[in-house]
Design an enzyme around this catalytic site. Structure first.
Site, PDB file in Angstrom:
ATOM      1  CB  SER A   1      35.295 -60.696 -56.735  1.00 55.64           C
ATOM      2  OG  SER A   1      34.942 -62.059 -56.613  1.00 55.64           O
TER       3      SER A   1
ATOM      4  CE1 TYR B   1      30.068 -59.078 -55.594  1.00 57.50           C
ATOM      5  CE2 TYR B   1      31.508 -60.925 -56.117  1.00 57.50           C
ATOM      6  CZ  TYR B   1      31.275 -59.740 -55.451  1.00 57.50           C
ATOM      7  OH  TYR B   1      32.256 -59.207 -54.642  1.00 57.50           O
TER       8      TYR B   1
END
Length: 232
Positions: free
Chosen positions: A142, A155
């Site tokens: 990501s 995250y």
């Protein structure tokens, strides 16, 4: 990928499901792992209806007691795993929180799913790959792994660590024939961005098609590849 065994975690929907459909369409024998059993079986049924080979394997990659079961069952279903895709992930509680407001238990759970789970499964599967002298482990990353965003702390930390682990795996197994790859597909988490225009989020089918071509052509082990905007 024709006839080769593929194991995809987080395979019930989104990118995982789209990648399973793309690879099975190319002749791969696919095993999908996810906690959502009903969605998982629907995805498998859809692939089979199109003539592909797919198998549902309900499971939770964050549970250390399930890693050997998942790896063993997958190999029993499709033979040696030549491609392992770590797609399963969790954002943690939503709406996303500042780190100061993040519970230690929530951070721990994010790390178990996004980092420790992939580590456990790779230890098992990559070991077998090394004995055969071939295989690819693909980590879905990501942009939060390289850019700091408020409220994306848990995250982002997990994905940054996953990217670095990808590089270390590649160095340590450089002489074995096992390759490692990290792919940033672009933002796909609608749950964390309820105000976002869905048209601006990365589209799983398009991204899966691009990743499948990348896997087929091959790249340097340890690489981190960002899916280009036009492929999203």
């Amino acid at each position: 990928m024709k006839g080769k065994g593929v194991l995809i975690t987080g395979g019930s929907k989104g990118l995982g499901a789209a990648l399973a459909e793309e690879l099975s369409g190319a002749g791969a024998r696919v095993v999908l792992v996810a906690r959502a059993e009903e969605e998982l079986r629907k995805t498998v049924a859809r692939i089979r209806d199109r003539g592909g080979e797919a198998h549902a394997l309900p499971g939770d990659v964050s549970d250390k007691l399930q890693a050997h079961r998942i790896a063993g069952a997958a190999a029993a279903l499709v033979g040696p795993i030549e491609l392992l895709v770590h797609n399963a992930s969790t954002l943690g509680p939503t709406p996303l929180r500042l780190l100061l407001d993040t519970e230690c238990e929530d951070l721990e759970q994010v790390l178990q799913t996004n980092l420790v789970g992939p580590f456990r499964l790779t230890k098992i599967v990559a070991g077998a790959m090394a004995l055969r002298g071939s295989g690819l482990v693909l980590h879905v990353s990501s942009d939060t792994a390289v850019a700091a965003y408020p409220r994306w702390g848990a995250y982002g930390v997990s994905k940054a660590a996953l990217d670095h682990m990808n590089r270390i795996w590649a160095l340590e197994l450089a002489q074995t024939g096992v390759r490692f790859l990290s792919v940033d597909p672009g933002e796909m988490h609608a749950a964390a961005m309820p105000e976002a225009d869905r048209a601006e989020l990365a589209q799983p089918v398009r991204v899966a098609r691009w990743i499948a071509r990348l896997v087929a052509h091959g790249v340097e082990s340890g690489s981190r590849i960002v899916v280009p905007g036009e492929a999203r």
